[in-house]
Design an enzyme around this catalytic site. Structure first.
Site, PDB file in Angstrom:
ATOM      1  N   ASP A 207       0.948  -1.208   0.062  1.00 30.01           N
ATOM      2  CA  ASP A 207       0.005   0.077  -0.083  1.00 30.01           C
ATOM      3  C   ASP A 207       1.017   1.219   0.090  1.00 30.01           C
ATOM      4  O   ASP A 207       1.851   1.347   0.785  1.00 30.01           O
ATOM      5  CB  ASP A 207      -0.947   0.222   1.287  1.00 30.01           C
ATOM      6  N   ILE A 208       0.483   2.274  -0.837  1.00 30.49           N
ATOM      7  CA  ILE A 208       1.328   3.343  -0.944  1.00 30.49           C
ATOM      8  C   ILE A 208       1.314   4.376   0.245  1.00 30.49           C
ATOM      9  O   ILE A 208       2.208   4.955   0.466  1.00 30.49           O
ATOM     10  CB  ILE A 208       0.782   4.392  -2.212  1.00 30.49           C
TER      11      ILE A 208
ATOM     12  N   ASN B 265     -12.922  -3.410   2.222  1.00 27.89           N
ATOM     13  CA  ASN B 265     -13.831  -2.445   2.296  1.00 27.89           C
ATOM     14  C   ASN B 265     -15.057  -2.571   1.224  1.00 27.89           C
ATOM     15  O   ASN B 265     -14.471  -2.674   0.030  1.00 27.89           O
ATOM     16  CB  ASN B 265     -13.555  -1.068   2.366  1.00 27.89           C
TER      17      ASN B 265
ATOM     18  N   GLN C 172     -14.579   2.403   1.187  1.00 31.23           N
ATOM     19  CA  GLN C 172     -13.926   1.912   0.245  1.00 31.23           C
ATOM     20  C   GLN C 172     -13.620   3.202  -0.566  1.00 31.23           C
ATOM     21  O   GLN C 172     -14.513   3.935  -0.815  1.00 31.23           O
ATOM     22  CB  GLN C 172     -14.785   0.941  -0.645  1.00 31.23           C
TER      23      GLN C 172
ATOM     24  N   HIS D 146     -10.034  -5.156  -3.595  1.00 34.77           N
ATOM     25  CA  HIS D 146      -8.698  -5.442  -2.914  1.00 34.77           C
ATOM     26  C   HIS D 146      -9.165  -5.887  -1.501  1.00 34.77           C
ATOM     27  O   HIS D 146     -10.006  -5.546  -0.935  1.00 34.77           O
ATOM     28  CB  HIS D 146      -7.917  -4.272  -2.975  1.00 34.77           C
ATOM     29  N   PHE D 147      -8.260  -6.815  -1.021  1.00 36.15           N
ATOM     30  CA  PHE D 147      -7.928  -7.148   0.329  1.00 36.15           C
ATOM     31  C   PHE D 147      -6.885  -6.485   0.803  1.00 36.15           C
ATOM     32  O   PHE D 147      -5.718  -6.582   0.353  1.00 36.15           O
ATOM     33  CB  PHE D 147      -7.863  -8.645   0.253  1.00 36.15           C
ATOM     34  N   HIS D 148      -6.974  -5.856   2.159  1.00 38.34           N
ATOM     35  CA  HIS D 148      -5.956  -5.440   2.838  1.00 38.34           C
ATOM     36  C   HIS D 148      -5.437  -6.626   3.828  1.00 38.34           C
ATOM     37  O   HIS D 148      -6.121  -6.957   4.741  1.00 38.34           O
ATOM     38  CB  HIS D 148      -6.271  -4.254   3.725  1.00 38.34           C
TER      39      HIS D 148
HETATM   40  P1  AMP Z   1      -9.993   1.319   0.605  1.00 40.46           P
HETATM   41  O1  AMP Z   1     -10.128   2.712   1.203  1.00 40.46           O
HETATM   42  O2  AMP Z   1     -10.158  -0.054   1.181  1.00 40.46           O
HETATM   43  O3  AMP Z   1     -10.318   1.415  -0.989  1.00 40.46           O
HETATM   44  O4  AMP Z   1      -8.267   1.245   0.150  1.00 40.46           O
HETATM   45  C1  AMP Z   1      -7.784   1.805  -0.842  1.00 40.46           C
HETATM   46  C2  AMP Z   1      -6.106   1.617  -0.589  1.00 40.46           C
HETATM   47  O5  AMP Z   1      -5.471   1.885  -1.859  1.00 40.46           O
HETATM   48  C3  AMP Z   1      -5.551   2.838   0.294  1.00 40.46           C
HETATM   49  O6  AMP Z   1      -4.916   2.080   1.528  1.00 40.46           O
HETATM   50  C4  AMP Z   1      -4.595   3.706  -0.544  1.00 40.46           C
HETATM   51  O7  AMP Z   1      -3.380   3.983   0.380  1.00 40.46           O
HETATM   52  C5  AMP Z   1      -4.456   2.466  -1.528  1.00 40.46           C
HETATM   53  N1  AMP Z   1      -3.532   3.084  -2.580  1.00 40.46           N
HETATM   54  C6  AMP Z   1      -3.990   4.035  -3.500  1.00 40.46           C
HETATM   55  N2  AMP Z   1      -3.465   4.200  -4.495  1.00 40.46           N
HETATM   56  C7  AMP Z   1      -2.498   3.611  -4.526  1.00 40.46           C
HETATM   57  C8  AMP Z   1      -1.362   3.063  -5.372  1.00 40.46           C
HETATM   58  N3  AMP Z   1      -1.084   3.753  -6.433  1.00 40.46           N
HETATM   59  N4  AMP Z   1      -0.386   2.341  -5.014  1.00 40.46           N
HETATM   60  C9  AMP Z   1      -0.534   1.841  -3.865  1.00 40.46           C
HETATM   61  N5  AMP Z   1      -1.498   1.944  -3.041  1.00 40.46           N
HETATM   62  C10 AMP Z   1      -2.612   2.605  -3.531  1.00 40.46           C
END
Ligand code: AMP
Ligand code: ZN
Length: 133
Positions: A28-29, A84, A91, A97-99
């Site tokens: 995750d970024i 989420n 979300q 996606h799964f965290h």
């Molecule tokens: P959600 O809130 O469950 O939709 O999580 C989206 C996740 O994507 C967040 O934790 C962001 O930090 C992550 N994210 C968004 N853009 C990128 C990216 N380019 N590379 C890696 N992670 C990302």
């Protein structure tokens, strides 16, 4: 094309930690803890609700393997695995996606509160409705 489709296609760089034909896992970024990882299908589905069962199964197989691997290399004290679904659940990227979040202690970067809501009550009909038949 959504941001995670671009990552899956290698049009946007990521720190990939696992890749096969169907699935990509990358850091995750904006990590909440060290090792915070996102596991995605390469095919676009808005979220878990739309995702086919075979893909869901494969994502979880990879999630288990990564969890075991991180247990060895990061030595956290626990993990959260969560997805989420829709804005109400937090979300922000609408590609399933799964965290996978290694947990070190209760004061690390993830705050997950399960506040008991006393007002939640079920009628018999509601309980029956909730049973998956
Ligand atoms: P959600 O809130 O469950 O939709 O999580 C989206 C996740 O994507 C967040 O934790 C962001 O930090 C992550 N994210 C968004 N853009 C990128 C990216 N380019 N590379 C890696 N992670 C990302
Ligand atoms: Zn996508």
């Amino acid at each position: 094309m959504c941001v995670f489709c671009k990552i899956a296609n290698h049009e946007i760089p990521s720190n990939a930690v696992y890749e096969d034909n169907q699935v990509l896992a990358f850091l995750d970024i904006n990590p909440v803890t060290k090792g915070h990882t996102l596991i995605i299908p390469k095919k676009h589905y808005d979220n878990f609700l739309d995702c086919d069962s075979e893909t869901v199964k494969h994502i979880h197989t990879i999630a288990k393997q990564l969890t075991l691997h991180y247990q060895l290399v990061l030595k956290p004290n626990g993990f959260n695995l969560l997805s989420n679904m829709n804005g109400a659940a937090g979300q922000s990227v609408f590609h399933v996606h799964f965290h996978l979040i290694p947990r070190y202690d209760e004061n690390d970067g993830l705050v997950l509160l399960f506040n008991h809501d006393d007002s939640v009550q079920y009628t018999k009909a509601e309980l029956n409705q909730l049973i998956l038949k």
